[in-house]
Motif scaffolding. Structure first.
Motif, PDB file in Angstrom:
ATOM      1  N   ALA A 149       0.827  -1.207   0.000  1.00  0.00           N
ATOM      2  CA  ALA A 149       0.000   0.000   0.000  1.00  0.00           C
ATOM      3  C   ALA A 149       0.862   1.258   0.000  1.00  0.00           C
ATOM      4  O   ALA A 149       0.572   2.227  -0.709  1.00  0.00           O
ATOM      5  CB  ALA A 149      -0.931  -0.012   1.213  1.00  0.00           C
ATOM      6  N   ARG A 150       1.940   1.256   0.781  1.00  0.00           N
ATOM      7  CA  ARG A 150       2.835   2.412   0.822  1.00  0.00           C
ATOM      8  C   ARG A 150       3.466   2.654  -0.559  1.00  0.00           C
ATOM      9  O   ARG A 150       3.524   3.791  -1.033  1.00  0.00           O
ATOM     10  CB  ARG A 150       3.929   2.193   1.860  1.00  0.00           C
ATOM     11  CG  ARG A 150       4.913   3.356   1.938  1.00  0.00           C
ATOM     12  CD  ARG A 150       6.053   3.064   2.885  1.00  0.00           C
ATOM     13  NE  ARG A 150       5.616   3.091   4.284  1.00  0.00           N
ATOM     14  CZ  ARG A 150       5.608   2.031   5.082  1.00  0.00           C
ATOM     15  NH1 ARG A 150       6.001   0.844   4.617  1.00  0.00           N
ATOM     16  NH2 ARG A 150       5.205   2.137   6.330  1.00  0.00           N
ATOM     17  N   ASP A 151       3.918   1.598  -1.200  1.00  0.00           N
ATOM     18  CA  ASP A 151       4.570   1.729  -2.502  1.00  0.00           C
ATOM     19  C   ASP A 151       3.629   2.283  -3.565  1.00  0.00           C
ATOM     20  O   ASP A 151       4.078   2.876  -4.553  1.00  0.00           O
ATOM     21  CB  ASP A 151       5.100   0.378  -2.975  1.00  0.00           C
ATOM     22  CG  ASP A 151       6.325  -0.075  -2.188  1.00  0.00           C
ATOM     23  OD1 ASP A 151       6.861   0.730  -1.398  1.00  0.00           O
ATOM     24  OD2 ASP A 151       6.731  -1.240  -2.360  1.00  0.00           O
ATOM     25  N   ARG A 152       2.326   2.097  -3.361  1.00  0.00           N
ATOM     26  CA  ARG A 152       1.345   2.556  -4.340  1.00  0.00           C
ATOM     27  C   ARG A 152       0.650   3.848  -3.917  1.00  0.00           C
ATOM     28  O   ARG A 152      -0.378   4.213  -4.461  1.00  0.00           O
ATOM     29  CB  ARG A 152       0.351   1.437  -4.637  1.00  0.00           C
ATOM     30  CG  ARG A 152       0.968   0.414  -5.584  1.00  0.00           C
ATOM     31  CD  ARG A 152       0.372  -0.960  -5.492  1.00  0.00           C
ATOM     32  NE  ARG A 152       1.044  -1.831  -6.458  1.00  0.00           N
ATOM     33  CZ  ARG A 152       2.257  -2.364  -6.276  1.00  0.00           C
ATOM     34  NH1 ARG A 152       2.925  -2.102  -5.170  1.00  0.00           N
ATOM     35  NH2 ARG A 152       2.795  -3.137  -7.204  1.00  0.00           N
ATOM     36  N   GLY A 153       1.243   4.535  -2.956  1.00  0.00           N
ATOM     37  CA  GLY A 153       0.815   5.883  -2.631  1.00  0.00           C
ATOM     38  C   GLY A 153      -0.266   6.028  -1.595  1.00  0.00           C
ATOM     39  O   GLY A 153      -0.762   7.139  -1.369  1.00  0.00           O
TER      40      GLY A 153
END
Length: 207
Positions: A149-153
């Motif tokens: 989730a973090r990597d996808r903003g």
């Protein structure tokens, strides 16, 4: 490909990858042919209650396959032990999940009642076949969901956990939400407890 590896036991090395990067047959292997996962295919939160009973098992499977093919923001992750698929975790933006605002537990407990905010994601389901349970698969998936989730903003990731310490025994069918301990170990914090055994948890990923 986003990969997370974990050494949960000396003999068990798990990796977790986005499910839309792997053959759908591996997803099918985890969901199986019997039990709740094979009937639901992680569509429970996506189909309004009035329409749920009109959608058959095969149509549920087709829906999940299409969702995986169409999106880079979910809807899930797959865990592997070597080359064997051993678990699934549903994680994606909350606006994709039509039932969330209709859930009294979730809508009444979240600190973020705007379910149209695509920067807020949710972890809603875990599937681990019986043969692979108690090996840290769920914990590895929860940790990977945070990174994914973090990597996808995503700005924030929510979870709707079961507190397994409240009851002497929790039916396996209820544990698909994930447990408080599992999410806490992945960096989530409790923010609300709508009922004694249901806990809203979250991890902030950016300001």
């Amino acid at each position: 490909m986003h990969t997370v590896e974990t050494d949960d036991t000396p003999t068990n090395r798990l990796r977790v990858v986005p499910a839309n990067d792997v053959p759908f047959a591996d997803v099918e292997a985890v969901f199986g042919t019997k039990g709740d996962p094979a009937h639901c295919w992680c569509q429970w939160y996506k189909i309004p209650g009035s329409n749920w009973r009109s959608v058959g098992d095969d149509a549920m499977r087709v829906r999940l396959e299409a969702q995986l093919a169409a999106s880079d923001t979910g809807p899930g992750l797959l865990a592997y032990d070597g080359d064997t698929p051993v678990g699934w975790c549903a994680v994606e933006p909350r606006p994709n999940l039509a039932r969330l605002p209709r859930s009294r537990i979730i809508a009444g407990g979240t600190a973020y009642p705007d379910f149209t905010d695509a920067d807020i994601w949710a972890v809603t389901c875990f599937v681990v076949p019986r043969a692979f349970r108690r090996r840290g698969v769920g914990g590895a998936l929860a940790e990977a969901a945070v990174a994914y989730a973090r990597d996808r903003g995503a700005r924030l990731l929510e979870a709707y956990a079961i507190d397994s310490s409240v009851h002497e025994k929790i039916p396996a069918a209820e544990l698909f939400h994930g447990t408080v301990t599992m999410f806490r170990n992945a960096g989530f914090a409790e923010v609300a407890r709508p009922t004694a055994d249901r806990v809203i948890m979250e991890v902030r990923l950016r300001d």
